[in-house]
Design an enzyme around this catalytic site. Structure first.
Site, PDB file in Angstrom:
ATOM      1  N   ASN A  11       0.859  -1.188   0.000  1.00  0.00           N
ATOM      2  CA  ASN A  11       0.000   0.000   0.000  1.00  0.00           C
ATOM      3  C   ASN A  11       0.898   1.242   0.000  1.00  0.00           C
ATOM      4  O   ASN A  11       1.497   1.574   1.010  1.00  0.00           O
ATOM      5  CB  ASN A  11      -0.894  -0.014   1.256  1.00  0.00           C
ATOM      6  CG  ASN A  11      -1.768   1.230   1.343  1.00  0.00           C
ATOM      7  OD1 ASN A  11      -1.891   1.976   0.372  1.00  0.00           O
ATOM      8  ND2 ASN A  11      -2.374   1.449   2.503  1.00  0.00           N
ATOM      9  N   TRP A  12       0.975   1.901  -1.165  1.00  0.00           N
ATOM     10  CA  TRP A  12       1.869   3.066  -1.274  1.00  0.00           C
ATOM     11  C   TRP A  12       1.231   4.332  -0.699  1.00  0.00           C
ATOM     12  O   TRP A  12       1.846   5.365  -0.644  1.00  0.00           O
ATOM     13  CB  TRP A  12       2.243   3.307  -2.736  1.00  0.00           C
ATOM     14  CG  TRP A  12       3.067   2.206  -3.352  1.00  0.00           C
ATOM     15  CD1 TRP A  12       3.643   1.145  -2.696  1.00  0.00           C
ATOM     16  CD2 TRP A  12       3.413   2.056  -4.729  1.00  0.00           C
ATOM     17  NE1 TRP A  12       4.324   0.361  -3.579  1.00  0.00           N
ATOM     18  CE2 TRP A  12       4.200   0.887  -4.840  1.00  0.00           C
ATOM     19  CE3 TRP A  12       3.144   2.795  -5.878  1.00  0.00           C
ATOM     20  CZ2 TRP A  12       4.719   0.451  -6.068  1.00  0.00           C
ATOM     21  CZ3 TRP A  12       3.657   2.357  -7.103  1.00  0.00           C
ATOM     22  CH2 TRP A  12       4.436   1.203  -7.190  1.00  0.00           C
ATOM     23  N   LYS A  13      -0.018   4.258  -0.349  1.00  0.00           N
ATOM     24  CA  LYS A  13      -0.753   5.423   0.183  1.00  0.00           C
ATOM     25  C   LYS A  13      -0.580   6.612  -0.771  1.00  0.00           C
ATOM     26  O   LYS A  13      -0.529   6.405  -1.969  1.00  0.00           O
ATOM     27  CB  LYS A  13      -0.276   5.742   1.597  1.00  0.00           C
ATOM     28  CG  LYS A  13      -0.230   4.489   2.478  1.00  0.00           C
ATOM     29  CD  LYS A  13      -0.054   4.787   3.916  1.00  0.00           C
ATOM     30  CE  LYS A  13       0.123   3.473   4.668  1.00  0.00           C
ATOM     31  NZ  LYS A  13      -0.292   3.546   6.036  1.00  0.00           N
ATOM     32  N   HIS A  96      -9.881   0.917   4.739  1.00  0.00           N
ATOM     33  CA  HIS A  96      -8.573   1.084   5.403  1.00  0.00           C
ATOM     34  C   HIS A  96      -8.763   2.054   6.569  1.00  0.00           C
ATOM     35  O   HIS A  96      -9.568   2.983   6.492  1.00  0.00           O
ATOM     36  CB  HIS A  96      -7.560   1.634   4.395  1.00  0.00           C
ATOM     37  CG  HIS A  96      -6.158   1.636   4.926  1.00  0.00           C
ATOM     38  ND1 HIS A  96      -5.702   2.609   5.781  1.00  0.00           N
ATOM     39  CD2 HIS A  96      -5.133   0.774   4.764  1.00  0.00           C
ATOM     40  CE1 HIS A  96      -4.448   2.347   6.109  1.00  0.00           C
ATOM     41  NE2 HIS A  96      -4.072   1.230   5.502  1.00  0.00           N
ATOM     42  N   GLU A 168      -5.641  -5.094  10.759  1.00  0.00           N
ATOM     43  CA  GLU A 168      -4.573  -4.117  10.982  1.00  0.00           C
ATOM     44  C   GLU A 168      -4.880  -3.315  12.240  1.00  0.00           C
ATOM     45  O   GLU A 168      -5.769  -2.443  12.218  1.00  0.00           O
ATOM     46  CB  GLU A 168      -4.504  -3.139   9.815  1.00  0.00           C
ATOM     47  CG  GLU A 168      -4.319  -3.783   8.472  1.00  0.00           C
ATOM     48  CD  GLU A 168      -3.823  -2.771   7.450  1.00  0.00           C
ATOM     49  OE1 GLU A 168      -2.643  -2.818   7.113  1.00  0.00           O
ATOM     50  OE2 GLU A 168      -4.613  -1.906   7.041  1.00  0.00           O
ATOM     51  N   SER A 219       3.002  -1.867  10.330  1.00  0.00           N
ATOM     52  CA  SER A 219       4.445  -1.694  10.489  1.00  0.00           C
ATOM     53  C   SER A 219       5.243  -2.976  10.253  1.00  0.00           C
ATOM     54  O   SER A 219       6.209  -3.248  10.963  1.00  0.00           O
ATOM     55  CB  SER A 219       4.763  -1.124  11.879  1.00  0.00           C
ATOM     56  OG  SER A 219       4.300   0.203  11.973  1.00  0.00           O
ATOM     57  N   GLY A 240       2.771  -1.158   4.320  1.00  0.00           N
ATOM     58  CA  GLY A 240       2.734   0.259   3.967  1.00  0.00           C
ATOM     59  C   GLY A 240       4.126   0.793   3.690  1.00  0.00           C
ATOM     60  O   GLY A 240       4.719   0.518   2.646  1.00  0.00           O
TER      61      GLY A 240
HETATM   62  C1  PEP Z   1      -1.141  -0.009   5.775  1.00  0.00           C
HETATM   63  O1  PEP Z   1      -1.146   1.063   5.205  1.00  0.00           O
HETATM   64  O2  PEP Z   1      -2.077  -0.777   5.608  1.00  0.00           O
HETATM   65  C2  PEP Z   1      -0.015  -0.382   6.624  1.00  0.00           C
HETATM   66  C3  PEP Z   1      -0.020  -1.541   7.210  1.00  0.00           C
HETATM   67  O3  PEP Z   1       0.971   0.541   6.753  1.00  0.00           O
HETATM   68  P1  PEP Z   1       2.363   0.375   7.540  1.00  0.00           P
HETATM   69  O4  PEP Z   1       3.023  -0.892   7.038  1.00  0.00           O
HETATM   70  O5  PEP Z   1       3.106   1.603   7.191  1.00  0.00           O
HETATM   71  O6  PEP Z   1       2.054   0.269   8.998  1.00  0.00           O
END
Ligand code: PEP
Length: 266
Positions: A11-13, A96, A168, A219, A240
Site C-alpha cells: 500500500n503506497w498510500k 482502510h 490491521e 508496520s 505500507g
Molecule cells: C497499511 O497502510 O495498511 C499499513 C499496514 O501501513 P504500515 O506498514 O506503514 O504500517
C-alpha cells in the site's frame, strides 16, 4: 477454498508520483522472482493506476485500488467507481483505517464498497482493526465483530469467496514511520485472527472460516515477515511504508516465499 498462496499487498498510500511509480515498477519487475506460492499486489495512488496497468506484467504483479466510491456512475464529483476500475485492478482496499478515521467512512460505506467491488469483479480487501484506545480497553474482539458484521452485511457465502480480510491494529499502522516500528505481539495477532475466523464461522460456517484469506498489516518490516507469516491462519501481509522502497519490498517478498516453502514442508 482460498489458495495456499501468501498474498502480499504493497500500500503506497499518497506516495510516489507517476514517474517514481513507473521507475519503481520497472526496478521491482527486474529483480523479483515469480513464485507460484506468492501473489504480489501493488496499490498505488489512483492517478498512477491506469499507466501502471499498461506497464505491469500480470504474471508478476496484480494491481489494487486504495479506494473508490460505491456507486457505479453518476453525479459524484471527484470520485472513481469500481465500474471504472474494472479491468484496471484486480483488488481494491476497502475500509482502510485511514479512510475510516481521517475520512469518516462508516461500516455502511464499507459494506457498499465491498458489494460494489464484487459486482465489478474486483476482490475487496476488507480492512479492520481496533484503535489504541480500544486495544487498551480490551475491545479488540468487539471491534472485529462489529466491523466484520457491518462490512459483510448482505454478502452471500458465494460472494465471500472473493473477499480478503486484512486485520490491521490501527495503533500499529505506520507507527514510527520506519525509525522505530511498533511490533505487535504474536499473541495479540493470534487473538485477533481467532476472533476474525470465529466471526466468519458464526456468519458463514466452518468451511468459509477456514478458507477465507486473512492478512496481517501494521508496520511490517523484513525482520517481522517470518514471525507473522508463521502464525497459523495468517495468509499474507499488507505492507505500507516498508513497501515504498523496491529493494526492501523485494526482501519482504523473498521472505514470504521462504515462509510459504516452510509451510509446505510441515
Ligand atoms: C497499511 O497502510 O495498511 C499499513 C499496514 O501501513 P504500515 O506498514 O506503514 O504500517
Amino acid at each position: 477454498m482460498a489458495s495456499d498462496k501468501k498474498l502480499i499487498i504493497a500500500n503506497w498510500k499518497m506516495n510516489l508520483d507517476m514517474h517514481e511509480a513507473s521507475l519503481y515498477l520497472h526496478k521491482l519487475s527486474k529483480m523479483v522472482k515469480v513464485h507460484r506460492d506468492t501473489e504480489v499486489v501493488l496499490a498505488p495512488t489512483s492517478l498512477t493506476l491506469q499507466s501502471l496497468s499498461l506497464q505491469v506484467n500480470l504474471k508478476q504483479f496484480k494491481l489494487a485500488a486504495q479506494n473508490f466510491y460505491w456507486r457505479d456512475s453518476g453525479t459524484y464529483t471527484g470520485e472513481i467507481s469500481a465500474t471504472q476500475l474494472r479491468g484496471v485492478v484486480q483488488y481494491a482496499l476497502v475500509g482502510h483505517s485511514e479512510r475510516r478515521h481521517i475520512f469518516n467512512e462508516s461500516d455502511k460505506d464499507v459494506r457498499n464498497k465491498v458489494a460494489a467491488a464484487i459486482r465489478n469483479n474486483i476482490r475487496p480487501v476488507l480492512c479492520i482493526g481496533e484503535t489504541a484506545w480500544e486495544h487498551a480497553n480490551n475491545e479488540t474482539k468487539d471491534v472485529i465483530h462489529d466491523q466484520l458484521a457491518g462490512g459483510l452485511a448482505n454478502i452471500t457465502g458465494e460472494e465471500l469467496e472473493k473477499v480478503v480480510i486484512a486485520y490491521e491494529p490501527v495503533w500499529a499502522i505506520s507507527a514510527g514511520l520506519g525509525s522505530t516500528p511498533v511490533s505487535v505481539s504474536l499473541d495479540d495477532v493470534k487473538l485477533a485472527f481467532n476472533a476474525v475466523r470465529n466471526q466468519i464461522k458464526h456468519l458463514y460456517g466452518q468451511k468459509a472460516s477456514e478458507s477465507i484469506q486473512v492478512l496481517y498489516g501494521g508496520s511490517v518490516t523484513g525482520d517481522s515477515v517470518a514471525d507473522y507469516l508463521s502464525l497459523p491462519g495468517v495468509n499474507g501481509l499488507l505492507v505500507g511504508w516498508a513497501s515504498l522502497n523496491a529493494n526492501t519490498f523485494n526482501e519482504i517478498l523473498e521472505k514470504a516465499h521462504k515462509s510459504a516453502l516452510a509451510d509446505k514442508k510441515e
